[in-house]
Design an enzyme around this catalytic site. Structure first.
Site, short mmCIF file in Angstrom:
data_model
loop_
_atom_site.label_atom_id
_atom_site.label_comp_id
_atom_site.label_asym_id
_atom_site.label_seq_id
_atom_site.Cartn_x
_atom_site.Cartn_y
_atom_site.Cartn_z
N LYS A 43 22.29 -15.42 38.45
CA LYS A 43 20.84 -15.44 38.21
C LYS A 43 20.14 -14.57 39.26
CE LYS A 43 16.62 -16.72 37.08
NZ LYS A 43 15.98 -16.19 35.84
N CYS A 128 11.73 -7.70 36.10
CA CYS A 128 11.34 -9.06 35.72
C CYS A 128 9.89 -9.07 35.25
CB CYS A 128 11.49 -10.03 36.88
SG CYS A 128 10.85 -11.67 36.44
C1 DHB Z 1 13.19 -13.68 34.85
C2 DHB Z 1 13.12 -12.94 33.69
C3 DHB Z 1 13.63 -11.67 33.67
O1 DHB Z 1 13.60 -10.89 32.55
C4 DHB Z 1 14.18 -11.14 34.81
O2 DHB Z 1 14.65 -9.91 34.79
C5 DHB Z 1 14.24 -11.88 35.97
C6 DHB Z 1 13.74 -13.15 35.97
C7 DHB Z 1 12.65 -15.03 34.89
O3 DHB Z 1 11.62 -15.27 34.22
O4 DHB Z 1 13.21 -15.89 35.60
#
Ligand code: DHB
Length: 309
Positions: A43, A128
């Site tokens: 993540k 993000c």
């Molecule tokens: C999140 C969403 C994304 O597309 C990303 O690249 C990183 C984080 C998120 O909302 O946690």
């Protein structure tokens, strides 16, 4: 044979998870490791742990998904500790997704990863869409150029970046010109979610997720053609770099499309969220069957060979 050799290492297949899906907690990463996934990515990490946005923040639809998670994650140290214990993972490469809230944070994480001297590879997230008030770096070419210079200074090894989708040939060209200045930028992952879509529920006459009054990143069927366009265009524009395909893969057929468009490896997001890690064995078997039917023995037999008319 779905194996891939890239970044100076061999990978037993070509499929792995898209960052964000099934990879926030150690038990999820362990399940990926035990699955038919050929690699793992964690993540997106920030320096400090985060709870993320208020719920509901993920919603599946018949055509895909919308999310505005807001970077909930255990913090960089948690994933770095995982990477220390993971080692070389018995041949499944480990990627660490980094999504610092500032350029300094990204550089601090890169320096700490370098000091750790691990085989793990950084995929730095330039895209993000879900932190309120934070624009997507990949849509700011000047800021991206500055960031890549700083990554080069902070990190001595090979690295990659996760790009947002682009929709105009001028933008493909401008971004490629910037990326091509960086020799240790070894791969780009195309694409992150299509940001700031809006899913509307007719029965309730309401949006389906809470953050940003319902705006969120789209994944799944919605994004496949956009993902393929980004993979094909960046493959052409970034000679000597690898492109990882991400977007709309739910069977062997979409994985085949990404590789035909030029992808070196293929990530699975929305489908993994819906189906769980068993998706990897299914999609790999479907891809192998499709290749067999077409007389292809290796991915190199058709990678990047998409025909035009
Ligand atoms: C999140 C969403 C994304 O597309 C990303 O690249 C990183 C984080 C998120 O909302 O946690």
């Amino acid at each position: 044979d779905l194996s891939v050799t890239w970044l100076g290492r061999a990978m037993p297949g070509c499929l792995y998870n898209a960052s964000g899906v099934w990879c926030r907690e150690e038990d999820e990463l362990a399940a990926l490791r035990a699955s038919a996934a050929a690699a793992l990515i964690t993540k997106s990490a920030t320096l400090a742990p985060r709870d993320g946005n208020p719920e509901p923040r993920y919603h599946p639809t018949p055509l895909g998904s919308i999310n505005s998670m807001g970077l909930p994650n255990r913090g960089f140290d948690y994933y770095l500790d995982f990477a220390r214990r993971y080692g070389d993972g018995g041949g499944k490469p480990l990627f660490l997704s980094l999504s610092g809230l500032t350029l300094d944070d990204n550089c601090a994480m890169l320096r700490r990863l370098a000091e750790a001297g691990l085989p793990a590879l950084p995929e730095i997230n330039l895209s993000c869409p879900n932190v309120p008030g934070k624009p997507q770096l990949g849509y700011d070419f000047g800021a991206t150029a500055e960031a890549l210079d700083a990554f080069d200074a902070a990190y001595p090894g090979l690295y990659g970046v996760k790009l947002p989708p682009y929709f105009d040939p001028a933008h493909f060209a401008a971004m490629a010109e910037i990326l091509n200045r960086h020799r240790r930028l070894a791969f780009v992952t195309c694409i992150n979610s299509i940001g700031n879509g809006l899913v509307v529920d007719v029965d309730s006459e309401a949006v389906v997720i809470k953050p940003k009054d319902g705006l969120g990143g789209l994944g799944g069927d919605y994004v496949l053609p956009t993902a393929l366009a980004n993979v094909r265009e960046f493959c052409r524009l970034l000679p000597g770099k690898d492109v990882v395909g991400c977007g709309g893969v739910k069977s062997g057929r979409e994985a085949f499309m990404h590789i035909l468009a030029g992808a070196r490896a293929v990530q699975v997001g929305t489908c993994l969220h819906q189906e769980g890690p068993g998706a990897f064995a299914r999609i790999a078997a479907e891809l192998a069957a499709l290749m067999r039917a077409k007389g292809y023995r290796r991915l190199d037999d058709f990678r990047g060979r998409l025909r035009t008319l």
